[in-house]
Scaffold this active site. Structure first.
Site, short mmCIF file in Angstrom:
data_model
loop_
_atom_site.label_atom_id
_atom_site.label_comp_id
_atom_site.label_asym_id
_atom_site.label_seq_id
_atom_site.Cartn_x
_atom_site.Cartn_y
_atom_site.Cartn_z
CD GLU A 91 -2.69 -1.17 2.45
OE1 GLU A 91 -2.61 -0.13 3.35
OE2 GLU A 91 -3.03 -2.43 2.89
CB CYS A 104 2.06 7.33 3.53
SG CYS A 104 2.80 6.03 5.04
CB CYS A 115 2.67 -2.72 16.68
SG CYS A 115 4.27 -2.35 16.56
CB CYS A 118 -0.04 -2.35 13.37
SG CYS A 118 0.37 -1.87 11.69
N GLY A 162 5.68 -2.21 7.38
CA GLY A 162 7.09 -2.69 7.35
C GLY A 162 7.80 -1.66 8.55
CB SER A 194 7.73 6.45 11.16
OG SER A 194 7.10 6.05 12.28
CG HIS A 219 2.65 3.67 19.68
ND1 HIS A 219 2.12 5.10 19.15
CD2 HIS A 219 3.01 2.89 18.68
CE1 HIS A 219 2.49 4.71 17.77
NE2 HIS A 219 2.94 3.54 17.46
CB CYS A 336 -0.79 0.89 9.00
SG CYS A 336 1.20 0.88 8.68
N1 SAH Z 1 7.21 0.28 11.71
C1 SAH Z 1 7.32 1.85 11.69
C2 SAH Z 1 6.51 2.42 10.58
C3 SAH Z 1 5.11 1.81 10.15
S1 SAH Z 1 4.02 2.13 11.59
C4 SAH Z 1 6.99 2.19 13.12
O1 SAH Z 1 6.66 1.52 13.92
O2 SAH Z 1 7.24 3.40 13.26
C5 SAH Z 1 3.86 3.90 11.67
C6 SAH Z 1 2.67 4.35 12.27
O3 SAH Z 1 1.68 4.01 11.48
C7 SAH Z 1 2.58 4.18 13.89
O4 SAH Z 1 3.40 4.73 14.60
C8 SAH Z 1 1.24 4.90 13.72
O5 SAH Z 1 1.30 6.35 13.75
C9 SAH Z 1 0.47 4.55 12.46
N2 SAH Z 1 -0.59 3.66 12.64
C10 SAH Z 1 -0.29 2.06 12.49
N3 SAH Z 1 -1.57 1.35 12.81
C11 SAH Z 1 -2.41 2.44 13.33
C12 SAH Z 1 -3.66 2.31 13.64
N4 SAH Z 1 -4.50 1.23 13.93
N5 SAH Z 1 -4.38 3.58 13.74
C13 SAH Z 1 -3.65 4.80 13.88
N6 SAH Z 1 -2.46 5.02 13.38
C14 SAH Z 1 -1.72 3.65 13.16
#
Ligand code: SAH
Length: 347
Positions: A91, A104, A115, A118, A162, A194, A219, A336
């Site tokens: 994506e 992005c 996580c 996610c 990723g 990030s 987080h 994501c």
């Molecule tokens: N692995 C890297 C980059 C991908 S995730 C990292 O952890 O930073 C990057 C960001 O996506 C997270 O920090 C958060 O800001 C966002 N994200 C992921 N899942 C999400 C969700 N369910 N709701 C809102 N933001 C989310």
């Protein structure tokens, strides 16, 4: 067959030398790849006809193919599911911001960080993306913007699916490639990376001498809760990750952003606001609060507006630089990994 999409000028020169083509031809090919959208060598009309056929017989141009495109109702966010030759899909999101077009990009197909909030990690990680595959996402959208309204990609956030620092060399190769004037000519300051906190690579990144912005996905403000939400915390602790982020700010003089997803009742209480303020006191940092975009496979909910504001105001009162992320594209599953998961299920 060798894929030349993603190669730098020097690499193209080497490859073309095998076909007895002089250096200036590499510059022409690079332009066709990264600026002029050539789909085949046949399109490269300023190359000699014979050379075009010879190149086509042994090289390929690995551009991603569009599988699905979703546009938000307000037209400002577009999400693309792009597929590579082996069927792997990722994506990429375009956000038309007041300050320009921001994209992005994904750096891995799926993710194995695990996580809790996610969607990208639900099916584990398929593989790392190559330089060409990460660059392909940016060039695809840049070409599209050019055709749609003469626009271009202005900023890049490396925040898609990723963990970029687990694919370090390809991600750095991608940033350096996009910076080249024969590609998008993007300034390093227009990149934000990030990470979930891969500590050794955060130190390595600080030494690259590139003024890219760093975000740390925090987080949670204490080790116990962070380990619960982000399993990587058991390998690299919050304390080590925050120290590495502070080092990044110190070495690069760039403000680090801490991302903090707000999850109802889990990490959005006054207790956590207080711990977070204590953790970041005196740092060249800002906090980006992100109300969770709930993923249906997970039982984590979005806090009420009142709770979001209370958390924000608590930090403000402690003189922490804080913003609440402007949400875009929630109506098109722009969080994501949500679109890719749908694609995997539909397959
Ligand atoms: N692995 C890297 C980059 C991908 S995730 C990292 O952890 O930073 C990057 C960001 O996506 C997270 O920090 C958060 O800001 C966002 N994200 C992921 N899942 C999400 C969700 N369910 N709701 C809102 N933001 C989310």
């Amino acid at each position: 067959m060798k894929d030349i999409f993603g190669m730098r000028l020097e690499e193209l020169q080497q490859v073309l030398a095998e076909f007895r083509l002089p250096k200036f031809r590499a510059k022409q090919v690079a332009e066709w790849l990264y600026v002029r959208g050539a789909a085949s060598f046949e399109d490269m009309t300023n190359l000699p006809k014979g050379a075009r056929a010879e190149l086509a017989a042994s090289l390929i141009i690995g551009r991603p193919r569009l599988k699905t495109r979703l546009d938000s109702a307000d037209g400002r966010t577009s999400k693309f599911l792009l597929e590579f030759a082996d069927g792997t899909a990722v994506e990429t999101v375009l956000m038309r911001q007041p300050y320009g077009n921001s994209i992005c990009v994904s750096t891995q197909a799926g993710c194995n960080m695990g996580c809790a909030f996610c969607a990208s990690t639900l099916h584990g990680m398929a593989r790392n993306l190559t330089v060409g595959e990460i660059a392909g996402q940016a060039v695809y959208i840049n070409d599209m913007l050019k055709k749609e309204d003469g626009g271009k990609v202005d900023t890049v956030v490396i925040m898609g699916s990723g963990e970029p620092l687990m694919n370090y060399d390809n991600v750095l190769g991608f940033i350096r490639l996009l910076h080249e004037d024969y590609v998008l000519g993007l300034g390093y300051r227009n990149f934000t990376l990030s990470t979930s906190g891969i500590v050794p690579q955060m130190y390595r990144l600080a030494e690259e001498g590139l003024p890219i912005s760093l975000s740390l996905s925090l987080h949670a403000p204490n080790e116990e809760l962070r380990s619960q939400i982000m399993p990587i915390n058991r390998k690299y602790s919050m304390k080590e990750a925050v120290t590495a982020a502070a080092n990044y700010a110190e070495v690069t003089k760039r403000r680090v952003t801490y991302e903090y997803i707000l999850i109802d009742q889990l990490n959005d209480n006054e207790k956590e606001a207080e711990e977070l303020a204590g953790l970041l006191k005196g740092q060249l940092a800002s906090v980006n609060l992100i109300p969770i975009n709930p993923v249906k496979e997970r039982n984590l909910l979005r806090p009420s507006q009142a709770r979001i504001e209370a958390f924000e105001n608590y930090l403000k009162a402690r003189h922490i630089n804080v913003t609440v992320r402007k949400e875009m594209g929630t109506d098109i599953q722009a969080a994501c990994g949500q679109l890719r998961n749908k694609h995997l299920q539909d397959k």
